[in-house]
Scaffold this active site. Sequence first.
Site, PDB file in Angstrom:
ATOM      1  N   GLU A  22       0.711  -1.114   0.163  1.00 56.67           N
ATOM      2  CA  GLU A  22      -0.036  -0.121  -0.051  1.00 56.67           C
ATOM      3  C   GLU A  22       0.888   1.156   0.018  1.00 56.67           C
ATOM      4  O   GLU A  22       0.418   2.393   0.170  1.00 56.67           O
ATOM      5  CB  GLU A  22      -0.961  -0.064   1.222  1.00 56.67           C
ATOM      6  CG  GLU A  22      -2.023  -1.384   1.214  1.00 56.67           C
ATOM      7  CD  GLU A  22      -2.754  -1.268   2.410  1.00 56.67           C
ATOM      8  OE1 GLU A  22      -3.702  -0.314   2.659  1.00 56.67           O
ATOM      9  OE2 GLU A  22      -2.661  -1.931   3.431  1.00 56.67           O
ATOM     10  N   SER A 154      -6.690  -2.187   1.546  1.00 58.10           N
ATOM     11  CA  SER A 154      -6.968  -1.705   0.327  1.00 58.10           C
ATOM     12  C   SER A 154      -7.360  -2.578  -0.569  1.00 58.10           C
ATOM     13  O   SER A 154      -7.344  -2.295  -1.873  1.00 58.10           O
ATOM     14  CB  SER A 154      -5.784  -0.705  -0.153  1.00 58.10           C
ATOM     15  OG  SER A 154      -5.560   0.185   0.707  1.00 58.10           O
ATOM     16  N   TYR A 224      -9.346   4.335  -5.238  1.00 62.76           N
ATOM     17  CA  TYR A 224      -8.245   5.522  -5.203  1.00 62.76           C
ATOM     18  C   TYR A 224      -7.940   6.319  -6.427  1.00 62.76           C
ATOM     19  O   TYR A 224      -7.269   7.259  -6.408  1.00 62.76           O
ATOM     20  CB  TYR A 224      -6.816   4.923  -4.784  1.00 62.76           C
ATOM     21  CG  TYR A 224      -6.876   4.212  -3.619  1.00 62.76           C
ATOM     22  CD1 TYR A 224      -7.055   4.932  -2.165  1.00 62.76           C
ATOM     23  CD2 TYR A 224      -6.927   2.856  -3.285  1.00 62.76           C
ATOM     24  CE1 TYR A 224      -7.330   4.529  -0.947  1.00 62.76           C
ATOM     25  CE2 TYR A 224      -6.920   2.243  -1.847  1.00 62.76           C
ATOM     26  CZ  TYR A 224      -7.431   3.091  -0.884  1.00 62.76           C
ATOM     27  OH  TYR A 224      -7.044   2.592   0.529  1.00 62.76           O
ATOM     28  N   ARG A 263     -11.205   3.129  11.456  1.00 62.66           N
ATOM     29  CA  ARG A 263     -12.395   3.237  10.750  1.00 62.66           C
ATOM     30  C   ARG A 263     -12.943   1.696  10.379  1.00 62.66           C
ATOM     31  O   ARG A 263     -11.886   0.873  10.083  1.00 62.66           O
ATOM     32  CB  ARG A 263     -12.117   3.839   9.434  1.00 62.66           C
ATOM     33  CG  ARG A 263     -13.257   4.180   8.605  1.00 62.66           C
ATOM     34  CD  ARG A 263     -12.916   4.407   7.047  1.00 62.66           C
ATOM     35  NE  ARG A 263     -12.529   3.070   6.191  1.00 62.66           N
ATOM     36  CZ  ARG A 263     -11.632   2.787   5.746  1.00 62.66           C
ATOM     37  NH1 ARG A 263     -10.757   3.811   5.464  1.00 62.66           N
ATOM     38  NH2 ARG A 263     -11.647   1.836   5.036  1.00 62.66           N
ATOM     39  N   ASP A 265     -15.116  -1.081   8.549  1.00 63.04           N
ATOM     40  CA  ASP A 265     -16.018  -1.176   7.165  1.00 63.04           C
ATOM     41  C   ASP A 265     -17.039  -2.384   7.355  1.00 63.04           C
ATOM     42  O   ASP A 265     -16.747  -3.289   8.073  1.00 63.04           O
ATOM     43  CB  ASP A 265     -15.083  -1.930   6.107  1.00 63.04           C
ATOM     44  CG  ASP A 265     -13.985  -0.922   5.561  1.00 63.04           C
ATOM     45  OD1 ASP A 265     -14.246   0.355   5.587  1.00 63.04           O
ATOM     46  OD2 ASP A 265     -12.755  -1.480   5.222  1.00 63.04           O
ATOM     47  N   GLU A 279     -13.921  -5.277   8.814  1.00 66.79           N
ATOM     48  CA  GLU A 279     -12.537  -5.141   9.393  1.00 66.79           C
ATOM     49  C   GLU A 279     -12.362  -3.802   9.970  1.00 66.79           C
ATOM     50  O   GLU A 279     -13.210  -2.975   9.761  1.00 66.79           O
ATOM     51  CB  GLU A 279     -11.575  -5.095   8.173  1.00 66.79           C
ATOM     52  CG  GLU A 279     -11.588  -4.147   7.103  1.00 66.79           C
ATOM     53  CD  GLU A 279     -10.567  -4.314   6.124  1.00 66.79           C
ATOM     54  OE1 GLU A 279      -9.375  -3.857   6.298  1.00 66.79           O
ATOM     55  OE2 GLU A 279     -10.828  -4.827   5.039  1.00 66.79           O
ATOM     56  N   ASN A 281      -9.608  -0.411  10.379  1.00 68.31           N
ATOM     57  CA  ASN A 281      -8.690   0.133  10.009  1.00 68.31           C
ATOM     58  C   ASN A 281      -7.886   0.893  11.002  1.00 68.31           C
ATOM     59  O   ASN A 281      -8.655   1.974  11.449  1.00 68.31           O
ATOM     60  CB  ASN A 281      -8.770   0.981   8.491  1.00 68.31           C
ATOM     61  CG  ASN A 281      -9.448   0.102   7.539  1.00 68.31           C
ATOM     62  OD1 ASN A 281      -8.710  -0.650   6.836  1.00 68.31           O
ATOM     63  ND2 ASN A 281     -10.748  -0.018   7.550  1.00 68.31           N
ATOM     64  N   GLY A 285      -6.895   5.892   5.606  1.00 69.06           N
ATOM     65  CA  GLY A 285      -6.476   6.702   4.340  1.00 69.06           C
ATOM     66  C   GLY A 285      -6.739   7.782   4.676  1.00 69.06           C
ATOM     67  O   GLY A 285      -7.680   8.315   5.265  1.00 69.06           O
TER      68      GLY A 285
END
Length: 323
Positions: A22, A154, A224, A263, A265, A279, A281, A285
Amino acid sequence: MSLQDPKLFGKVAVLFGGSSAEREISLMSGTGVLDALRSRGVDAHAFDPSQRELSELKREGFARCFVALHGRHGEDGTVQGALELLGIPYTGSGVMASSVAMDKVMTKRIWQADGLPTPKYVRLAFDQQSREQIMAVPDVLGLPVIVKPPREGSSIGVTKVQGYSQMQDAVALSAKYDADVLCEEFIEGEEVTCAVLGHGLDARALPVVRIAAPEGAYDYQNKYFTDDVKYQCPSGLPEAEEREIQRITLAAYRTLGCRGWGRADVMIRASDRKPFLLEMNTSPGMTSHSLVPMSARAAGIAYEELCLRVLASATLDATGGSL
Protein backbone atom coordinates in the site's frame (compact mmCIF):
# COMPACT_ATOMS: atom_id res chain seq x y z
CA MET A 1 -3.05 19.34 24.09
CA SER A 2 -4.26 22.67 22.70
CA LEU A 3 -4.88 22.83 18.98
CA GLN A 4 -4.46 26.60 19.04
CA ASP A 5 -0.67 26.79 19.42
CA PRO A 6 1.06 24.55 16.84
CA LYS A 7 4.44 25.13 18.52
CA LEU A 8 3.30 22.92 21.40
CA PHE A 9 3.50 19.89 19.10
CA GLY A 10 7.26 20.38 18.68
CA LYS A 11 9.05 18.90 15.70
CA VAL A 12 6.71 16.42 13.99
CA ALA A 13 7.56 13.57 11.61
CA VAL A 14 4.86 12.45 9.19
CA LEU A 15 5.68 8.80 8.50
CA PHE A 16 4.56 7.76 5.05
CA GLY A 17 5.64 5.67 2.09
CA GLY A 18 7.04 2.53 3.64
CA SER A 19 7.60 -0.83 2.00
CA SER A 20 4.13 -2.44 2.00
CA ALA A 21 1.89 -3.18 -0.98
CA GLU A 22 0.00 0.00 0.00
CA ARG A 23 3.01 2.29 -0.40
CA GLU A 24 1.40 4.29 -3.21
CA ILE A 25 -1.68 5.07 -1.10
CA SER A 26 0.48 5.95 1.90
CA LEU A 27 2.41 8.47 -0.18
CA MET A 28 -0.87 10.19 -1.08
CA SER A 29 -2.14 10.10 2.51
CA GLY A 30 1.11 11.40 3.97
CA THR A 31 1.40 14.24 1.47
CA GLY A 32 -2.09 15.42 2.37
CA VAL A 33 -1.38 15.26 6.10
CA LEU A 34 1.98 17.00 5.75
CA ASP A 35 0.47 19.88 3.77
CA ALA A 36 -2.42 20.21 6.21
CA LEU A 37 -0.20 20.34 9.29
CA ARG A 38 2.18 22.84 7.71
CA SER A 39 -0.76 25.03 6.69
CA ARG A 40 -1.65 25.28 10.40
CA GLY A 41 1.90 26.21 11.39
CA VAL A 42 3.10 22.82 12.65
CA ASP A 43 6.83 22.12 12.24
CA ALA A 44 6.11 18.97 10.21
CA HIS A 45 8.60 16.99 8.13
CA ALA A 46 8.29 14.06 5.71
CA PHE A 47 9.88 10.80 6.85
CA ASP A 48 9.85 7.60 4.78
CA PRO A 49 10.88 4.58 6.90
CA SER A 50 11.80 2.61 3.78
CA GLN A 51 14.44 5.24 2.96
CA ARG A 52 15.71 6.15 6.43
CA GLU A 53 16.48 4.44 9.74
CA LEU A 54 13.86 5.07 12.43
CA SER A 55 16.66 5.81 14.89
CA GLU A 56 17.17 9.08 13.01
CA LEU A 57 13.88 10.28 14.53
CA LYS A 58 15.52 10.36 17.94
CA ARG A 59 18.80 11.84 16.72
CA GLU A 60 16.99 14.62 14.87
CA GLY A 61 14.86 15.57 17.85
CA PHE A 62 11.37 14.69 16.66
CA ALA A 63 8.83 15.15 19.45
CA ARG A 64 6.01 13.07 17.94
CA CYS A 65 5.04 11.12 14.83
CA PHE A 66 1.92 11.16 12.68
CA VAL A 67 1.69 7.62 11.30
CA ALA A 68 0.32 7.80 7.74
CA LEU A 69 1.71 4.38 6.80
CA HIS A 70 -0.66 1.68 5.57
CA GLY A 71 -0.27 -2.09 5.60
CA ARG A 72 2.68 -4.13 6.81
CA HIS A 73 5.57 -2.52 8.67
CA GLY A 74 3.40 0.54 9.29
CA GLU A 75 -0.06 -0.43 10.48
CA ASP A 76 0.73 -3.82 12.02
CA GLY A 77 2.42 -2.85 15.29
CA THR A 78 6.02 -3.06 14.06
CA VAL A 79 6.64 0.67 13.63
CA GLN A 80 4.57 1.29 16.76
CA GLY A 81 6.89 -1.01 18.73
CA ALA A 82 9.96 0.78 17.42
CA LEU A 83 8.51 4.15 18.40
CA GLU A 84 7.72 2.79 21.88
CA LEU A 85 11.39 1.82 22.27
CA LEU A 86 12.48 5.24 21.01
CA GLY A 87 10.04 6.92 23.41
CA ILE A 88 8.45 9.04 20.66
CA PRO A 89 4.65 9.44 20.93
CA TYR A 90 2.74 8.46 17.79
CA THR A 91 -0.78 8.67 16.41
CA GLY A 92 -3.21 5.79 16.23
CA SER A 93 -3.46 2.50 18.05
CA GLY A 94 -0.69 0.95 20.13
CA VAL A 95 1.38 -2.15 19.43
CA MET A 96 -1.12 -4.87 20.33
CA ALA A 97 -4.26 -3.24 18.88
CA SER A 98 -2.40 -2.42 15.66
CA SER A 99 -1.08 -5.97 15.36
CA VAL A 100 -4.41 -7.64 16.06
CA ALA A 101 -6.48 -5.35 13.83
CA MET A 102 -4.06 -5.95 10.94
CA ASP A 103 -4.87 -9.67 11.12
CA LYS A 104 -8.47 -10.06 9.96
CA VAL A 105 -8.72 -13.61 11.31
CA MET A 106 -7.62 -12.63 14.82
CA THR A 107 -9.92 -9.60 14.66
CA LYS A 108 -12.89 -11.79 13.75
CA ARG A 109 -12.11 -14.23 16.57
CA ILE A 110 -12.14 -11.40 19.12
CA TRP A 111 -15.33 -9.88 17.72
CA GLN A 112 -17.06 -13.26 17.74
CA ALA A 113 -15.98 -13.83 21.36
CA ASP A 114 -17.64 -10.52 22.26
CA GLY A 115 -20.81 -11.33 20.35
CA LEU A 116 -20.22 -8.76 17.60
CA PRO A 117 -21.55 -9.60 14.12
CA THR A 118 -18.98 -10.53 11.46
CA PRO A 119 -19.36 -12.80 8.40
CA LYS A 120 -18.63 -16.52 8.73
CA TYR A 121 -15.19 -17.52 7.50
CA VAL A 122 -12.73 -20.30 6.75
CA ARG A 123 -8.99 -19.80 7.26
CA LEU A 124 -6.77 -21.72 4.87
CA ALA A 125 -3.34 -21.87 6.51
CA PHE A 126 -0.30 -22.25 4.23
CA ASP A 127 -0.41 -26.05 4.74
CA GLN A 128 -4.17 -26.31 4.20
CA GLN A 129 -4.37 -25.26 0.58
CA SER A 130 -4.69 -28.55 -1.28
CA ARG A 131 -7.18 -28.64 -4.13
CA GLU A 132 -9.59 -30.68 -2.00
CA GLN A 133 -9.43 -28.23 0.93
CA ILE A 134 -9.88 -25.22 -1.34
CA MET A 135 -12.83 -26.73 -3.21
CA ALA A 136 -14.56 -27.58 0.09
CA VAL A 137 -14.80 -23.92 1.13
CA PRO A 138 -17.94 -23.03 -0.88
CA ASP A 139 -19.67 -26.05 0.67
CA VAL A 140 -19.19 -24.39 4.07
CA LEU A 141 -19.71 -20.71 3.19
CA GLY A 142 -21.86 -20.89 0.06
CA LEU A 143 -21.38 -18.84 -3.09
CA PRO A 144 -20.37 -16.14 -3.82
CA VAL A 145 -17.42 -16.17 -1.40
CA ILE A 146 -14.77 -13.52 -0.77
CA VAL A 147 -11.16 -14.70 -0.85
CA LYS A 148 -8.48 -12.35 0.49
CA PRO A 149 -5.15 -12.14 2.31
CA PRO A 150 -5.86 -11.65 6.04
CA ARG A 151 -3.01 -9.18 6.59
CA GLU A 152 -3.36 -6.76 3.67
CA GLY A 153 -5.64 -3.80 3.04
CA SER A 154 -6.99 -1.53 0.31
CA SER A 155 -8.67 -4.50 -1.45
CA ILE A 156 -5.26 -5.89 -2.48
CA GLY A 157 -5.40 -9.56 -3.52
CA VAL A 158 -9.18 -9.77 -3.03
CA THR A 159 -11.45 -11.88 -5.28
CA LYS A 160 -15.21 -12.31 -5.28
CA VAL A 161 -15.62 -15.95 -6.30
CA GLN A 162 -18.85 -16.79 -8.13
CA GLY A 163 -18.21 -20.47 -8.83
CA TYR A 164 -16.10 -23.46 -7.77
CA SER A 165 -13.92 -23.13 -10.89
CA GLN A 166 -12.61 -19.74 -9.68
CA MET A 167 -11.53 -20.87 -6.23
CA GLN A 168 -8.07 -22.15 -7.13
CA ASP A 169 -7.00 -18.94 -8.89
CA ALA A 170 -8.47 -16.77 -6.14
CA VAL A 171 -6.50 -18.59 -3.44
CA ALA A 172 -3.33 -18.43 -5.56
CA LEU A 173 -3.72 -14.64 -5.95
CA SER A 174 -4.30 -14.12 -2.24
CA ALA A 175 -1.33 -16.35 -1.36
CA LYS A 176 0.97 -14.00 -3.28
CA TYR A 177 0.41 -11.46 -0.50
CA ASP A 178 0.01 -13.70 2.55
CA ALA A 179 0.85 -17.32 3.32
CA ASP A 180 -2.58 -17.74 4.92
CA VAL A 181 -5.80 -17.14 3.02
CA LEU A 182 -9.09 -15.87 4.45
CA CYS A 183 -12.30 -17.07 2.80
CA GLU A 184 -15.34 -15.13 3.95
CA GLU A 185 -19.08 -15.47 3.54
CA PHE A 186 -20.34 -12.90 1.03
CA ILE A 187 -22.89 -10.52 2.51
CA GLU A 188 -25.28 -9.33 -0.19
CA GLY A 189 -26.23 -5.73 0.48
CA GLU A 190 -24.87 -2.22 0.99
CA GLU A 191 -21.34 -1.33 2.03
CA VAL A 192 -20.80 1.44 4.56
CA THR A 193 -17.94 2.64 6.70
CA CYS A 194 -17.85 4.32 10.10
CA ALA A 195 -14.95 6.28 11.57
CA VAL A 196 -14.08 6.72 15.24
CA LEU A 197 -12.11 9.44 16.99
CA GLY A 198 -10.82 9.23 20.54
CA HIS A 199 -9.92 6.66 23.19
CA GLY A 200 -11.88 4.43 25.55
CA LEU A 201 -15.10 5.87 26.88
CA ASP A 202 -14.31 9.22 25.24
CA ALA A 203 -14.25 7.69 21.75
CA ARG A 204 -17.08 8.73 19.47
CA ALA A 205 -18.33 7.48 16.15
CA LEU A 206 -18.53 9.93 13.24
CA PRO A 207 -21.34 9.95 10.65
CA VAL A 208 -21.66 6.79 8.55
CA VAL A 209 -20.56 6.92 4.90
CA ARG A 210 -22.56 4.93 2.35
CA ILE A 211 -20.57 3.50 -0.58
CA ALA A 212 -22.04 2.82 -4.02
CA ALA A 213 -19.45 1.30 -6.36
CA PRO A 214 -20.07 0.48 -10.03
CA GLU A 215 -21.43 -3.08 -10.16
CA GLY A 216 -20.42 -3.46 -6.52
CA ALA A 217 -16.73 -3.34 -7.47
CA TYR A 218 -15.27 -1.34 -4.59
CA ASP A 219 -11.77 -2.46 -5.56
CA TYR A 220 -8.30 -0.91 -5.40
CA GLN A 221 -8.71 1.02 -8.66
CA ASN A 222 -12.14 2.39 -7.83
CA LYS A 223 -11.13 3.26 -4.26
CA TYR A 224 -8.25 5.51 -5.20
CA PHE A 225 -8.00 6.29 -8.88
CA THR A 226 -11.48 6.89 -10.32
CA ASP A 227 -14.48 9.04 -9.55
CA ASP A 228 -16.92 6.24 -10.38
CA VAL A 229 -17.67 5.37 -6.76
CA LYS A 230 -20.45 7.43 -5.18
CA TYR A 231 -20.35 8.29 -1.50
CA GLN A 232 -23.21 9.50 0.67
CA CYS A 233 -22.50 11.33 3.90
CA PRO A 234 -24.90 11.89 5.56
CA SER A 235 -25.67 8.31 4.64
CA GLY A 236 -29.39 8.65 4.16
CA LEU A 237 -29.90 5.47 6.19
CA PRO A 238 -32.80 5.28 8.66
CA GLU A 239 -31.72 6.84 11.96
CA ALA A 240 -31.98 3.53 13.82
CA GLU A 241 -29.68 1.80 11.30
CA GLU A 242 -27.11 4.60 11.49
CA ARG A 243 -27.12 4.43 15.29
CA GLU A 244 -26.71 0.64 15.29
CA ILE A 245 -23.74 0.81 12.89
CA GLN A 246 -22.14 3.47 15.10
CA ARG A 247 -22.82 1.33 18.19
CA ILE A 248 -21.19 -1.86 16.86
CA THR A 249 -18.30 0.14 15.38
CA LEU A 250 -17.55 1.74 18.76
CA ALA A 251 -17.81 -1.66 20.46
CA ALA A 252 -15.51 -3.21 17.83
CA TYR A 253 -12.99 -0.38 18.26
CA ARG A 254 -12.98 -0.60 22.04
CA THR A 255 -12.80 -4.40 22.27
CA LEU A 256 -9.67 -4.38 20.07
CA GLY A 257 -8.14 -1.69 22.31
CA CYS A 258 -7.89 0.89 19.53
CA ARG A 259 -7.18 4.54 20.25
CA GLY A 260 -6.70 7.87 18.50
CA TRP A 261 -8.73 7.07 15.43
CA GLY A 262 -9.88 4.20 13.27
CA ARG A 263 -12.43 3.18 10.67
CA ALA A 264 -14.60 0.08 10.45
CA ASP A 265 -15.89 -1.35 7.17
CA VAL A 266 -19.40 -2.76 7.47
CA MET A 267 -21.85 -4.60 5.22
CA ILE A 268 -25.63 -4.25 5.67
CA ARG A 269 -27.34 -7.49 4.63
CA ALA A 270 -30.16 -6.66 2.22
CA SER A 271 -32.46 -9.44 3.40
CA ASP A 272 -32.84 -8.25 6.99
CA ARG A 273 -30.76 -5.01 7.21
CA LYS A 274 -28.39 -6.60 9.74
CA PRO A 275 -24.90 -5.00 9.81
CA PHE A 276 -21.74 -7.14 9.73
CA LEU A 277 -18.26 -5.92 10.65
CA LEU A 278 -15.61 -6.70 8.03
CA GLU A 279 -12.44 -5.10 9.39
CA MET A 280 -10.96 -2.29 11.48
CA ASN A 281 -8.43 0.10 9.93
CA THR A 282 -6.11 1.58 12.56
CA SER A 283 -4.27 3.89 10.14
CA PRO A 284 -7.05 5.01 7.79
CA GLY A 285 -6.41 6.62 4.44
CA MET A 286 -6.13 10.40 4.25
CA THR A 287 -6.19 10.87 0.46
CA SER A 288 -8.61 13.06 -1.50
CA HIS A 289 -10.84 9.97 -1.89
CA SER A 290 -10.53 8.86 1.73
CA LEU A 291 -13.53 8.24 3.93
CA VAL A 292 -12.50 9.52 7.36
CA PRO A 293 -12.02 13.11 6.11
CA MET A 294 -15.40 12.86 4.36
CA SER A 295 -17.11 11.68 7.54
CA ALA A 296 -15.33 14.33 9.60
CA ARG A 297 -16.54 17.07 7.24
CA ALA A 298 -20.12 15.90 7.78
CA ALA A 299 -19.48 16.31 11.52
CA GLY A 300 -18.19 19.86 10.97
CA ILE A 301 -14.49 18.98 11.23
CA ALA A 302 -12.33 20.35 8.41
CA TYR A 303 -9.47 18.25 7.01
CA GLU A 304 -6.78 20.44 8.63
CA GLU A 305 -8.52 20.32 12.00
CA LEU A 306 -8.88 16.54 11.71
CA CYS A 307 -5.14 16.21 11.17
CA LEU A 308 -4.47 18.42 14.19
CA ARG A 309 -6.86 16.43 16.38
CA VAL A 310 -5.25 13.14 15.42
CA LEU A 311 -1.79 14.60 16.01
CA ALA A 312 -2.87 15.90 19.42
CA SER A 313 -3.88 12.33 20.39
CA ALA A 314 -0.33 10.99 19.85
CA THR A 315 0.79 8.91 22.81
CA LEU A 316 2.70 5.83 23.94
CA ASP A 317 1.43 2.51 25.32
CA ALA A 318 3.35 3.29 28.50
CA THR A 319 1.26 6.42 29.17
CA GLY A 320 -2.06 5.19 27.74
CA GLY A 321 -3.43 8.65 27.01
CA SER A 322 -2.84 11.78 24.98
CA LEU A 323 0.25 13.78 25.84
